[in-house]
Design a protein around this motif. Structure first.
Motif, PDB file in Angstrom:
ATOM      1  N   ALA A 194       0.870  -1.316   0.091  1.00  0.00           N
ATOM      2  CA  ALA A 194      -0.138  -0.147  -0.022  1.00  0.00           C
ATOM      3  C   ALA A 194       0.829   1.503  -0.153  1.00  0.00           C
ATOM      4  CB  ALA A 194      -0.957  -0.090   1.291  1.00  0.00           C
ATOM      5  N   MET A 197       2.268   2.298  -3.610  1.00  0.00           N
ATOM      6  CA  MET A 197       1.795   2.030  -4.787  1.00  0.00           C
ATOM      7  C   MET A 197       1.822   3.458  -5.597  1.00  0.00           C
ATOM      8  SD  MET A 197      -2.203   0.790  -3.785  1.00  0.00           S
ATOM      9  CE  MET A 197      -2.384   2.028  -2.838  1.00  0.00           C
ATOM     10  N   VAL A 225     -15.426  -0.758  -5.009  1.00  0.00           N
ATOM     11  CA  VAL A 225     -15.062  -0.535  -3.492  1.00  0.00           C
ATOM     12  C   VAL A 225     -13.850  -1.345  -3.235  1.00  0.00           C
ATOM     13  CG1 VAL A 225     -17.157   0.193  -2.625  1.00  0.00           C
ATOM     14  CG2 VAL A 225     -16.804  -1.932  -2.613  1.00  0.00           C
ATOM     15  N   SER A 228     -10.713   0.282  -5.418  1.00  0.00           N
ATOM     16  CA  SER A 228     -10.372   2.040  -5.552  1.00  0.00           C
ATOM     17  C   SER A 228      -9.094   2.411  -5.135  1.00  0.00           C
ATOM     18  CB  SER A 228     -11.596   2.728  -4.929  1.00  0.00           C
ATOM     19  OG  SER A 228     -11.632   2.237  -3.627  1.00  0.00           O
ATOM     20  N   GLY A 229      -8.393   1.923  -4.150  1.00  0.00           N
ATOM     21  CA  GLY A 229      -7.334   2.523  -3.746  1.00  0.00           C
ATOM     22  C   GLY A 229      -6.071   2.517  -4.846  1.00  0.00           C
ATOM     23  N   VAL A 230      -6.209   1.384  -5.632  1.00  0.00           N
ATOM     24  CA  VAL A 230      -5.247   1.175  -6.546  1.00  0.00           C
ATOM     25  C   VAL A 230      -5.318   2.146  -7.677  1.00  0.00           C
ATOM     26  CG1 VAL A 230      -4.121  -0.371  -8.129  1.00  0.00           C
ATOM     27  CG2 VAL A 230      -5.143  -1.327  -6.035  1.00  0.00           C
ATOM     28  N   THR A 231      -6.763   2.574  -7.965  1.00  0.00           N
ATOM     29  CA  THR A 231      -6.991   3.380  -9.092  1.00  0.00           C
ATOM     30  C   THR A 231      -6.518   4.791  -8.467  1.00  0.00           C
ATOM     31  OG1 THR A 231      -9.035   2.243  -9.386  1.00  0.00           O
ATOM     32  CG2 THR A 231      -8.698   4.360 -10.327  1.00  0.00           C
ATOM     33  N   LEU A 232      -6.576   5.381  -7.286  1.00  0.00           N
ATOM     34  CA  LEU A 232      -6.389   6.549  -6.822  1.00  0.00           C
ATOM     35  C   LEU A 232      -4.534   6.877  -6.866  1.00  0.00           C
ATOM     36  CD1 LEU A 232      -6.964   9.370  -6.102  1.00  0.00           C
ATOM     37  CD2 LEU A 232      -7.553   8.579  -3.630  1.00  0.00           C
ATOM     38  N   ALA A 233      -4.155   5.490  -6.430  1.00  0.00           N
ATOM     39  CA  ALA A 233      -2.587   5.765  -6.692  1.00  0.00           C
ATOM     40  C   ALA A 233      -2.233   6.012  -7.956  1.00  0.00           C
ATOM     41  CB  ALA A 233      -2.104   4.363  -6.027  1.00  0.00           C
TER      42      ALA A 233
ATOM     43  N   GLY B 229      -4.466   6.368  -1.887  1.00  0.00           N
ATOM     44  CA  GLY B 229      -5.124   5.331  -1.982  1.00  0.00           C
ATOM     45  C   GLY B 229      -5.226   4.193  -0.778  1.00  0.00           C
ATOM     46  N   VAL B 230      -4.424   4.561   0.235  1.00  0.00           N
ATOM     47  CA  VAL B 230      -4.754   3.902   1.450  1.00  0.00           C
ATOM     48  C   VAL B 230      -5.963   4.532   2.207  1.00  0.00           C
ATOM     49  CG1 VAL B 230      -3.740   3.347   3.737  1.00  0.00           C
ATOM     50  CG2 VAL B 230      -2.381   3.460   1.811  1.00  0.00           C
ATOM     51  N   LEU B 232      -8.451   5.945   0.561  1.00  0.00           N
ATOM     52  CA  LEU B 232      -9.628   5.640  -0.111  1.00  0.00           C
ATOM     53  C   LEU B 232     -10.056   4.105   0.310  1.00  0.00           C
ATOM     54  CD1 LEU B 232     -12.005   6.213  -2.163  1.00  0.00           C
ATOM     55  CD2 LEU B 232     -10.447   5.952  -4.152  1.00  0.00           C
ATOM     56  N   ALA B 233      -8.988   3.100   0.130  1.00  0.00           N
ATOM     57  CA  ALA B 233      -9.244   1.880   0.848  1.00  0.00           C
ATOM     58  C   ALA B 233     -10.191   1.861   2.221  1.00  0.00           C
ATOM     59  CB  ALA B 233      -8.016   0.989   0.826  1.00  0.00           C
TER      60      ALA B 233
END
Lengths: 333, 333
Positions: A194, A197, A225, A228-233, B229-230, B232-233
């Motif tokens: 995490a 990323m 859901v 989404s964290g991967v997308t934001l990174a 990203g963290v 948003l997760a």
């Protein structure tokens, strides 16, 4: 970096779809493969010359790429004989399967005899930095989706092809295992820890010439859901100058999430752009890529016209119509 | 789950600040610690009874917690003698340092003699699932920040205390190593592999009684490009019913990012709420927690009044005024 050219191993593929990695290499980087190797009973054919290990080696092949996925993604005993023989002949191996080559003792032993490399593209082999957010030179475009598996990789590869044909300079930057095997390098972002990323994305898309475009493969969705964290990174590490919205208009619900309705294109545009402008205030949404595979030709045309009118952006299905309109939108930016 | 009560190891702490993990345990979970163990030259004191390993064992201590950080976060040779002696006496060890207990051969060997456990809370010891997005019972509140290190953990712990005093049922859910050591369990989210971040948060905050609140420790910021990203997760895995905005109003730039201006509270509210409502359409922003440590009492009061007027939400500094107003806002939801 995986050494090219490849020999594509199709093994005992149960059907054509199971060879989609090999098909992707053949479709998008045909120069990366000298031929295909099929075992008895193989039900897939990606249209390359059938070769033995020896013939392909003679033709220059450096790496045997496992271009097929078993059910469950494992490395079958039936394959082992071929893979070990390949290592003995000087091939490296590359795989995107869940089960790692590096965890198969017999393959590791065979690779060590002559110092061959086992590439497991599903796991990172780099210690990525923490993102520093420093503005990089060159330009970047990122595909962002309303959902997972709506055609982001296809869009990026088609865009790369269209831009080259127009004489623009671009590089497809892979962020998933299929893309990494197609191009020979990239970051398996979903397997990165995490904290690293966004830094991995910065590493993937370094400083470049002012007129060079990195075309960054998207992953997941800001509205999915699970991922989404991967997308934001990707959005923050990528610092995109341009976003392309990717959409599949017939989904009853988000992929794998029966209770979640896909967002509108406008919702993705607004949220993605707000977040992208944190890293790059000049970012713009330049177009929409629609996967119309479940629509007729007439339905597809009507849908694309509707999207263009509603969004005020060029909209295409790159599979049906190529990505020229998207390349033009980038050129005009 | 780390066994309590603890003996807090302060070692040869160079100053009080280096013992902030131990201080956090003493401040927030005093029942979790029977005393402190200080070596010669220790410059920290968290105000607990000084004890030897034997005295603390007698008093019931189960785990020796490394409550101090060396410069560089390593496990010094000076500590080793004490740690090995502790293992020999039946203590488990727990640490949030970068260098892992599990990588120190002499500690591993000593732990194996009697089957003691080495807890490295910086790394996950669970195979988390991929998030499924299914709605869970019970209620959840998440602290989201305009930046990193603005007081999200403090806010969550203060809120937990205020809610208990009001007779509400709540659980602080730790997502970072300090929080995990304070409470004895949690998820070290920044060390989880990308694909499993949101699933780890779902795992952390399971179904619960309808009136029970999970208070989820926030991490990073949607507007901090290194760690967004963290964040948003957490928002999507946490399915929060309520968000609390956390802010430090005197930052000239985002932490570690000299070129990035902190976002406004309104910007964080709008973006966080849009994304939170993907997972929980009923989510509301219920209050603002402001870290006023760099403001005078009068400046703090004026700033909080201004935030309340502008945002239409209760605003407090939980360190100065407690978190009662935030607990009341949750009770009213």
């Amino acid at each position: 970096m995986i050494e090219t050219p490849y020999l594509l191993f199709l093994g005992d593929a149960p059907d054509q779809l199971s060879a989609k990695v090999a098909q992707g290499i053949k479709d998008w980087r045909p120069d990366n493969a000298v031929g295909q190797l099929r075992m008895e009973g193989c039900k897939a054919d990606v249209g390359l010359t059938d070769m033995t290990l020896a013939q392909a080696r003679e033709a220059g092949a450096k790496t045997l790429v496992i271009g097929v996925a078993n059910r469950g993604g494992y490395i079958s005993q039936a394959w082992k004989k071929v893979l070990i023989e390949a290592l003995g002949m000087g091939y490296d191996l590359a795989s995107g399967l869940h089960n790692l080559l590096a965890n198969e003792g017999d393959l590791v032993a065979a690779s060590q005899i002559n110092g061959q490399t086992l590439h497991d593209v599903r796991v990172p082999n780099v210690e990525y930095p923490i993102a520093n957010g420093v503005k990089r030179t060159g330009k970047r475009v990122l595909a962002v989706g309303t959902d997972c598996s709506v055609g982001k990789m296809y869009t990026a590869l088609a865009l790369d092809e269209a831009m080259r044909k127009k004489g623009m300079t671009s590089t497809f930057r892979a962020t998933g295992q299929t893309g990494i095997l197609i191009t020979g390098s990239g970051v398996p972002l979903d397997a990165v820890v995490a904290d690293f990323m966004a830094g991995a994305v910065e590493y993937l898309t370094p400083d470049n010439d002012a007129d060079h475009w990195d075309i960054i493969e998207g992953q997941g969705s800001l509205f999915h859901v699970s991922y989404s964290g991967v997308t934001l990174a990707l959005i923050h590490g990528g610092q995109p100058d341009a976003l392309i919205l990717c959409h599949e208009p017939t989904r009853p619900h988000m992929r794998g999430l029966p209770d979640y309705t896909p967002p509108s294109l406008a919702a993705v545009r607004d949220t993605a752009l707000t977040l992208a402008r944190v890293a790059n205030p000049a970012c713009e949404v330049v177009g929409v890529s629609v996967n119309t595979q479940h629509l007729s030709e007439a339905e597809a045309d009507a849908y694309l016209a509707k999207v263009e009118a509603e969004m005020g952006l060029p909209a295409v299905d790159p599979f049906r119509h190529g990505a020229d309109k998207l390349a033009d939108a980038l050129a005009a930016l």
